[in-house]
Design an enzyme around this catalytic site. Sequence first.
Site, PDB file in Angstrom:
ATOM      1  N   LYS A 240      27.674  18.769  46.534  1.00 53.08           N
ATOM      2  CA  LYS A 240      26.461  18.293  45.877  1.00 53.08           C
ATOM      3  C   LYS A 240      26.697  18.377  44.366  1.00 53.08           C
ATOM      4  O   LYS A 240      26.902  19.458  43.824  1.00 53.08           O
ATOM      5  CB  LYS A 240      25.258  19.151  46.262  1.00 53.08           C
ATOM      6  CG  LYS A 240      23.969  18.774  45.559  1.00 53.08           C
ATOM      7  CD  LYS A 240      22.869  19.784  45.873  1.00 53.08           C
ATOM      8  CE  LYS A 240      21.585  19.433  45.152  1.00 53.08           C
ATOM      9  NZ  LYS A 240      20.562  20.506  45.307  1.00 53.08           N
TER      10      LYS A 240
ATOM     11  N   HIS B  91      13.425  28.220  44.077  1.00 51.63           N
ATOM     12  CA  HIS B  91      13.641  28.059  45.506  1.00 51.63           C
ATOM     13  C   HIS B  91      14.749  28.995  45.967  1.00 51.63           C
ATOM     14  O   HIS B  91      15.557  29.475  45.171  1.00 51.63           O
ATOM     15  CB  HIS B  91      14.029  26.614  45.832  1.00 51.63           C
ATOM     16  CG  HIS B  91      15.351  26.204  45.256  1.00 51.63           C
ATOM     17  ND1 HIS B  91      15.536  25.937  43.908  1.00 51.63           N
ATOM     18  CD2 HIS B  91      16.585  26.044  45.828  1.00 51.63           C
ATOM     19  CE1 HIS B  91      16.786  25.625  43.680  1.00 51.63           C
ATOM     20  NE2 HIS B  91      17.468  25.682  44.836  1.00 51.63           N
TER      21      HIS B  91
ATOM     22  N   ASP C 225      17.956  28.926  48.839  1.00 52.19           N
ATOM     23  CA  ASP C 225      18.742  27.838  49.411  1.00 52.19           C
ATOM     24  C   ASP C 225      18.544  27.715  50.911  1.00 52.19           C
ATOM     25  O   ASP C 225      18.595  28.701  51.651  1.00 52.19           O
ATOM     26  CB  ASP C 225      20.222  28.022  49.090  1.00 52.19           C
ATOM     27  CG  ASP C 225      20.541  27.629  47.660  1.00 52.19           C
ATOM     28  OD1 ASP C 225      19.764  26.844  47.072  1.00 52.19           O
ATOM     29  OD2 ASP C 225      21.566  28.097  47.126  1.00 52.19           O
TER      30      ASP C 225
ATOM     31  N   HIS D 149      16.086  31.127  42.751  1.00 49.65           N
ATOM     32  CA  HIS D 149      16.696  30.622  41.528  1.00 49.65           C
ATOM     33  C   HIS D 149      16.068  29.292  41.137  1.00 49.65           C
ATOM     34  O   HIS D 149      15.346  28.666  41.914  1.00 49.65           O
ATOM     35  CB  HIS D 149      18.220  30.489  41.682  1.00 49.65           C
ATOM     36  CG  HIS D 149      18.658  29.645  42.835  1.00 49.65           C
ATOM     37  ND1 HIS D 149      18.547  30.047  44.160  1.00 49.65           N
ATOM     38  CD2 HIS D 149      19.212  28.403  42.885  1.00 49.65           C
ATOM     39  CE1 HIS D 149      19.018  29.117  44.954  1.00 49.65           C
ATOM     40  NE2 HIS D 149      19.415  28.103  44.205  1.00 49.65           N
TER      41      HIS D 149
END
Length: 320
Positions: A176, A196, A198, A252
């Site tokens: 990504k 959020h 992961d 994070h």
Amino acid sequence: MEVERDQTVSSPTIPIVDLSNLDKELVARAVVKASQEWGVFQVVNHEIPKELIQSLKKVGTHFFELSSEAEKEAVATPANSKDIQGYVTNSQQDIEDKVDRVDHLFHNLPPPTSVDYRYWPKNPPEYRQVNEEYARQVKKLAENILGWLSEGLGLDREALFNQGFGGGEKAVYTMKINYYPPCRPQANLVLGMQPHTDIHGLTLLVPNEIPGLQVFNDNQWFDVEYNPSVINILIGDPIWRMSNGKYKNVLHRTTLNTEKTRMSWVVLLKPPYDMVIEPLKKHTGDGDEAPKFEPITYGEHVERKVRDKLSKAVMSALLI
């Protein structure tokens, strides 16, 4: 929990693990301790060549700076597709909309059965060769980290990789690339990625030199300082569940820069969608602790988290 940006501090305390240490028990303990206390750490002397990482950044940057939008759209995610692979742009949203403001390029790496070269850029021509070599290197690093984390749970070294991710033929690695263009005005008030944890199991991240990544610990945000020699490792939801909460799934976010573009190259390690995610046996070392999480397939976990994120976005829009 959200914290105001002025409560952010610099991060010399984020753990750094030297993988060249000959005492591998010491390395393992450092990885486990960082995963328990922070859910994030940086590794140095990881044996991935500096020149390879530079090439990875060069070919990724080349793609996002193409003047031809048609070349980008050629690898875009098809409309109404459920496939997460491909090029997606979200960077032109209104600054008040409170959504992630970042362009992405997703494509799967190994295993070969998950690779679809339709989503790999053809320009620059060396993109495929560089990414395939980086995938081979980063896969070895990820499996070493999972081995130490398994031993920290009192399990065999292969337990997390095999029982949690399905082993070499099923564990999916996805590249990504995040592209955060400059944002004005009030860039310090706008986030490239909202806070959020992961959705996938393990994140291995290298950024460009523009800072922006922040992690949450002890009720405050910490800036992750740029170091060209490190790879950042973040623990995600599945490992948090597999460890029965022993390892943190780090919260994070990413802030934007007013003048310069920030980029990051992220390899995501994910279980197959039908893999059941649950606390592994002997997760505490003695096997006596009751499971804190119900069994759930990885696909169900993804659906729940995406649904929750969409619900929050709708609620935010209604409250503006």
